[in-house]
Design a protein around this motif. Structure first.
Motif, PDB file in Angstrom:
ATOM      1  N   HIS B 331      11.918 -11.033  15.147  1.00 50.10           N
ATOM      2  CA  HIS B 331      12.795 -12.124  15.601  1.00 50.10           C
ATOM      3  C   HIS B 331      14.179 -11.765  15.637  1.00 50.10           C
ATOM      4  CE1 HIS B 331       9.096 -14.005  15.433  1.00 50.10           C
ATOM      5  NE2 HIS B 331       8.975 -13.840  14.263  1.00 50.10           N
ATOM      6  N   SER B 332      14.840 -12.767  15.800  1.00 51.79           N
ATOM      7  CA  SER B 332      16.259 -12.175  16.051  1.00 51.79           C
ATOM      8  C   SER B 332      16.885 -12.068  14.914  1.00 51.79           C
ATOM      9  CB  SER B 332      16.887 -13.477  16.617  1.00 51.79           C
ATOM     10  OG  SER B 332      17.100 -14.692  15.466  1.00 51.79           O
ATOM     11  N   ALA B 333      18.185 -11.221  15.254  1.00 47.11           N
ATOM     12  CA  ALA B 333      19.032 -10.799  14.070  1.00 47.11           C
ATOM     13  C   ALA B 333      19.685 -11.983  13.449  1.00 47.11           C
ATOM     14  CB  ALA B 333      20.238  -9.945  14.627  1.00 47.11           C
ATOM     15  N   ASP B 334      19.814 -12.995  13.921  1.00 51.45           N
ATOM     16  CA  ASP B 334      20.321 -14.410  13.514  1.00 51.45           C
ATOM     17  C   ASP B 334      19.586 -14.807  12.401  1.00 51.45           C
ATOM     18  OD1 ASP B 334      22.411 -14.126  14.883  1.00 51.45           O
ATOM     19  OD2 ASP B 334      21.991 -15.738  16.359  1.00 51.45           O
ATOM     20  N   ARG B 360      12.713   0.388  12.084  1.00 52.94           N
ATOM     21  CA  ARG B 360      13.534   0.453  13.136  1.00 52.94           C
ATOM     22  C   ARG B 360      14.611  -0.676  13.219  1.00 52.94           C
ATOM     23  NH1 ARG B 360      12.633   5.532  12.842  1.00 52.94           N
ATOM     24  NH2 ARG B 360      10.344   6.164  13.779  1.00 52.94           N
ATOM     25  N   THR B 361      13.736  -1.781  13.371  1.00 53.38           N
ATOM     26  CA  THR B 361      14.528  -2.957  13.573  1.00 53.38           C
ATOM     27  C   THR B 361      15.422  -3.601  12.570  1.00 53.38           C
ATOM     28  OG1 THR B 361      12.260  -3.990  14.331  1.00 53.38           O
ATOM     29  CG2 THR B 361      13.971  -5.591  14.310  1.00 53.38           C
ATOM     30  N   ASN B 363      17.028  -1.335  10.343  1.00 51.75           N
ATOM     31  CA  ASN B 363      18.015  -0.412  10.517  1.00 51.75           C
ATOM     32  C   ASN B 363      18.975  -0.800  11.498  1.00 51.75           C
ATOM     33  OD1 ASN B 363      17.955   2.060   8.674  1.00 51.75           O
ATOM     34  ND2 ASN B 363      16.079   1.543   9.072  1.00 51.75           N
ATOM     35  N   ALA B 364      18.447  -1.043  12.624  1.00 49.70           N
ATOM     36  CA  ALA B 364      19.296  -1.490  13.834  1.00 49.70           C
ATOM     37  C   ALA B 364      19.886  -2.958  13.765  1.00 49.70           C
ATOM     38  CB  ALA B 364      18.324  -1.932  14.867  1.00 49.70           C
ATOM     39  N   MET B 365      19.533  -3.700  12.570  1.00 50.31           N
ATOM     40  CA  MET B 365      20.326  -4.838  12.197  1.00 50.31           C
ATOM     41  C   MET B 365      21.242  -4.774  10.971  1.00 50.31           C
ATOM     42  SD  MET B 365      17.401  -8.024  12.824  1.00 50.31           S
ATOM     43  CE  MET B 365      16.189  -7.380  11.684  1.00 50.31           C
ATOM     44  N   GLN B 367      24.134  -3.366  10.263  1.00 49.79           N
ATOM     45  CA  GLN B 367      25.190  -3.667  10.463  1.00 49.79           C
ATOM     46  C   GLN B 367      25.544  -4.981  10.591  1.00 49.79           C
ATOM     47  OE1 GLN B 367      27.919  -1.692  10.052  1.00 49.79           O
ATOM     48  NE2 GLN B 367      29.522  -2.895  10.781  1.00 49.79           N
ATOM     49  N   LEU B 368      24.761  -5.909  11.027  1.00 53.31           N
ATOM     50  CA  LEU B 368      25.022  -7.027  11.271  1.00 53.31           C
ATOM     51  C   LEU B 368      24.661  -7.879   9.861  1.00 53.31           C
ATOM     52  CD1 LEU B 368      22.780  -7.854  14.592  1.00 53.31           C
ATOM     53  CD2 LEU B 368      25.188  -7.734  14.267  1.00 53.31           C
ATOM     54  N   GLU B 371      28.039  -6.861   7.922  1.00 54.70           N
ATOM     55  CA  GLU B 371      29.260  -7.769   8.372  1.00 54.70           C
ATOM     56  C   GLU B 371      28.957  -9.269   7.757  1.00 54.70           C
ATOM     57  OE1 GLU B 371      29.332  -7.500  12.713  1.00 54.70           O
ATOM     58  OE2 GLU B 371      29.770  -5.486  12.724  1.00 54.70           O
TER      59      GLU B 371
END
Ligand code: SF4
Ligand code: SF4
Lengths: 384, 413
Positions: B331-334, B360-361, B363-365, B367-368, B371
């Motif tokens: 789902h969404s990073a949110d 993969r997902t 790791n791609a999230m 940084q979000l 933060e």
């Protein structure tokens, strides 16, 4: 024969991101929409009166900023280079992006872009990952949602007639591209494999009318060969796998005395397909085109037979002696695709060599050696 | 019986049941277990096969985490996979499962269930199973799990689950009696309730639960149950006893025996195969207690038994939004970040750690997530470990990363 000027023009488009046609388009007040994969219908963007541009990482030199968002330990270098290109301003000519949820990392492109401070509007497209009728139906609904979102974002209406004419226009592109590929069936093709990838990539980077017109003119430079031309002097290879928007493999093959006679990569042969059925239901036609008729993307389950049939047919039609399979590190989809390809080609008796690469490799030395070894095996050790 | 003894007893029982998921059982499969159904994800709708008393083997569990035993054995197998020619950097759970198929050590099943979720690795595994020549005649059903979470997405997936039920009935000859399916679903909802109550105890300070017991609940409910349908009533009973033990521990108010709890951390990931080399050391040496992870977050999405359609649609929603790993990957990073923050607040976490390279997902999230943690003053570290291969990053190196984070953020004081 001298290389036609038109060919040089198309090669120049593929070698950079920004190009003269985009500048002209922007100067005339046109909008440009970037997209990341074939599941986004260019037809829809064209019907919206905008220019579709398939984003790539061409000309990028490092991914330091992208790596903050996409770990290099876990993300393919294609996505990282594309992301870097967007956030570093190479794509400042874009007015928006359409990003489908093709794979795990592409799925987070939009959110990471937002976090990087980019103000570029991004529309996400949900995708099915199965190639069957019910998935095509689901995909059709997502395409209709995409249309609604585009209309809302840019305060436009996309009328049905414009969609029909956009489909005709893109069908014409595919028809011309298929004709162009036919040149590589000749024993001695009049162009190089590097030209092939450039011509295909250019088609996804400039206005279609202009591209069609240039490609039509280019084809006139190569009149039909007399009875298929002379027998090939070089070993004929086919590239299968990820990306394909650069000519590195083609140049390497030619450097070691082979010929890249077919390219079944995402920017190459996979993108051409056949023709979309023209008629009233554009979304259904496009959904079936990508999922049922030409389901070649590595992310699709349920398409093995069709993928294999397409590769086998190309091997026959283009008199292929051997296959080179390329996959990007950290791409689980193409890595598995390569294992499958290897098994299938073993069974078909077609020599096959696989390699993992980076999108922008520091060095291609080891891979050159392996391509050379493949060519030598095919010629019984007697390379010209 | 002391609380510790209760927890130890529960762990021993669960470990015995989980052993049945290992490859050690494969030779037996051929001999005794027919029809043989392999699924890339047996969490899809376990109630269907359980009601039909049909065993569904999960290709990932057989291949990856199903290897229970010394880490050296897991590492040796990972090397074998590489030598075999599977060079990808996919999660090792996937590579091992791919190897099990391609090397021919698995018997030819009677049916295959393939699916695209939770990650590209699972998708790729489905493609491998789909194309594997010796299995080419095996009837297969492919489920497309949507990435969206609108009602129409659940209806779409629910329709597929209904067809999956019909497919399994046809190919295995085992009919799902609707009354039985109803009973199993009621039982499933009851199990979920018990898990939700157990989860509430994670809020307590000091942390009263044995984390391994908590970790085992999902494995039993979803994985063991589909492999051994006859254990379903026992699983309910096990959950009831786990809750009772947890409540006893909570009432005692002492926390884990022999541990003085200083730091509570959220391991926002799946538990590594080599966690026994890490987590006990963290509690013993630093007083750092893991209070939650992907597999111990439960969501109140029960099966809706009011009509046939609502039943399948709710099963779809349950799979998409309440299955560990699916919820975090699809789902969404949110949603990913909101869940993280909620866990930190609900379970009073002092720090967040994550980072399996195969995800993969995630790791791609990361940084979000980083933060968001920065905005909320939550110490955060993306480790970058491999959850199955302890040589990629050793448990000692991971320990050091934890320690440094805790020290620089003042948590060890
Ligand atoms: S190469 Fe693979 S991982 Fe990278 S964007 Fe394409 S499908 Fe995704
Ligand atoms: S552990 Fe993560 S990466 Fe590995 S198979 Fe499961 S979801 Fe995929």
């Amino acid at each position: 024969m001298d290389r036609p000027q038109i060919l040089e023009q198309l090669v120049a488009v593929a070698k950079t991101v920004d190009n003269e046609f985009i500048s002209q388009w922007k100067k005339n007040g046109g909008k440009v929409i970037g997209y990341t994969c074939l599941f986004v219908p260019e037809e829809l963007i064209i019907a919206a009166g905008m220019l579709p541009f398939r984003i790539r990482g061409t000309g990028n030199s490092d991914t330091a900023n992208a790596d903050i968002y996409f770990s290099p330990e876990s993300t393919c270098s294609f996505i990282r280079n594309c992301f870097e290109s967007v956030i570093s301003g190479k794509y400042d000519f874009l007015d928006g992006l359409v990003i489908p949820r093709t794979c795990d990392v592409a799925s987070i492109f939009a959110e990471n872009l937002r976090s990087s401070g980019s103000k570029l509007p991004v529309i996400q497209l949900m995708l099915p990952h199965v190639a069957d009728e019910s998935a095509a139906d689901y995909y059709k609904k997502q395409l209709l949602k995409l249309k609604t979102k585009l209309e809302a974002e840019y305060s436009i209406e996309i009328p049905a007639e414009r969609l029909s004419s956009a489909i005709s226009l893109c069908n014409e592109t595919r028809r011309l591209q298929q004709q162009f590929c036919e040149l590589f069936k000749r024993g001695e093709p009049p162009l190089s494999g590097a030209d092939w990838s450039a011509v295909m990539t250019a088609g996804q980077s400039m206005p279609k009318e202009k591209y069609n017109s240039l490609l039509r003119q280019l084809l006139t430079c190569y009149p039909p060969a007399v009875s298929g031309g002379a027998a090939s002097q070089s070993k004929r290879l086919m590239l299968v796998g990820a990306c394909g928007d650069d000519s590195l493999v083609a140049e390497t093959v030619e450097k070691v005395g082979g010929l890249l006679a077919y390219d079944f990569t995402c920017f190459g042969g996979i993108s051409i397909g056949g023709q979309i059925v023209e008629g009233s239901d554009w979304a259904k036609a496009f959904a079936r085109f990508r999922l049922i008729d030409y389901p070649y993307c590595a992310i699709l389950i349920g398409a093995e037979e069709k993928r294999k049939a397409a590769i086998t047919l190309a091997v026959k039609d283009y008199a292929i002696d051997g296959i080179i399979g390329q996959w990007l590190d950290c791409c689980d989809a193409t890595a598995a695709g390569m294992l499958i390809l290897q098994e299938e080609m073993k069974e078909a008796g077609v020599p096959c060599m696989l390699f993992k690469r980076e999108y922008m490799p520091d060095s291609f030395g080891q891979i050159t050696t392996r391509i050379q070894a493949l060519c030598e095996t095919l010629t019984g050790g007697d390379m010209k | 019986m002391t609380v510790k003894e209760q927890f130890d007893g529960l762990k021993a029982e669960a470990a015995k049941a989980m052993y049945q998921l290992t490859l050690a059982e494969v030779p037996e499969l051929v001999a005794v277990r027919r029809p043989l159904v392999f699924s890339v994800d047996s969490q899809l709708f376990p109630e269907i096969s359980i009601a039909a008393n049909l065993t569904v083997d999960n290709l990932i569990l057989l291949g990856g985490i199903g290897i229970m035993g010394p880490q050296s054995q897991i590492n040796a197998k990972i090397d074998k996979v590489t030598d075999f020619g599977i060079e990808s950097r996919a999660c090792n759970a996937i590579r091992l499962a791919q190897y099990n198929i391609l090397s021919g050590i698995l018997p030819v099943p009677d049916a295959l269930v393939l699916v695209n979720s939770a990650c590209d690795g699972m998708n790729a595994l489905s493609r491998i199973a789909e194309s594997y020549k010796p299995w080419s005649k095996v009837p297969r059903f492919i489920v497309n799990v949507p990435y969206g979470t609108d009602d129409e997405d659940f209806v779409y997936l629910g329709e597929q689950l209904k067809k999956l039920n019909a497919f399994l009935e046809t190919v295995t000859g085992k009919k799902t009696d609707s009354q039985r399916l109803h009973e199993i679903s009621v039982e499933s909802n009851k199990q979920l309730q018990l898990m939700l109550e157990l989860q509430e105890l994670k809020r307590a300070r000091p942390f009263p639960l044995d984390f391994t017991v908590l970790n085992m609940t999902w494995a039993l409910k979803s994985w063991v149950a589909s492999t051994k349908p006859s254990l379903y009533p026992w699983i309910t009973d096990w959950l009831e006893r786990a809750l009772l033990a947890g409540e006893n521990a909570y009432r005692a108010g002492k926390g884990l025996e022999g541990i003085s709890e200083k730091i509570r951390f959220l391991w926002y990931d799946a538990t590594p195969a080599w966690s026994s080399e890490l987590f006990p050391r963290l509690t013993q040496e630093l007083g750092a207690v893991c209070v939650s992870n992907y597999y111990t977050n439960f969501y109140d999405i029960p099966l809706d038994l009011s009509s046939v359609d609502s039943f399948y649609t709710s099963a779809a929603k349950k799979y998409v939004l309440a299955t560990p790993m699916i919820r975090q990957s699809l789902h969404s990073a949110d949603l990913y970040c909101e869940d993280l923050l909620k866990s930190v607040r609900d379970y009073k976490c002092d720090a967040v750690l994550l980072g399996h390279v195969g995800h993969r997902t995630q790791n791609a999230m990361s940084q979000l997530a980083r933060e968001m943690c920065q905005r909320n003053n939550i110490p955060f570290e993306c480790i970058g470990q491999e959850n199955f291969d302890d040589r990629y990053m050793s448990p000692d190196a991971v320990f050091d990363k934890f320690k440094t984070l805790f020290e620089v953020t003042g948590l060890t004081k």
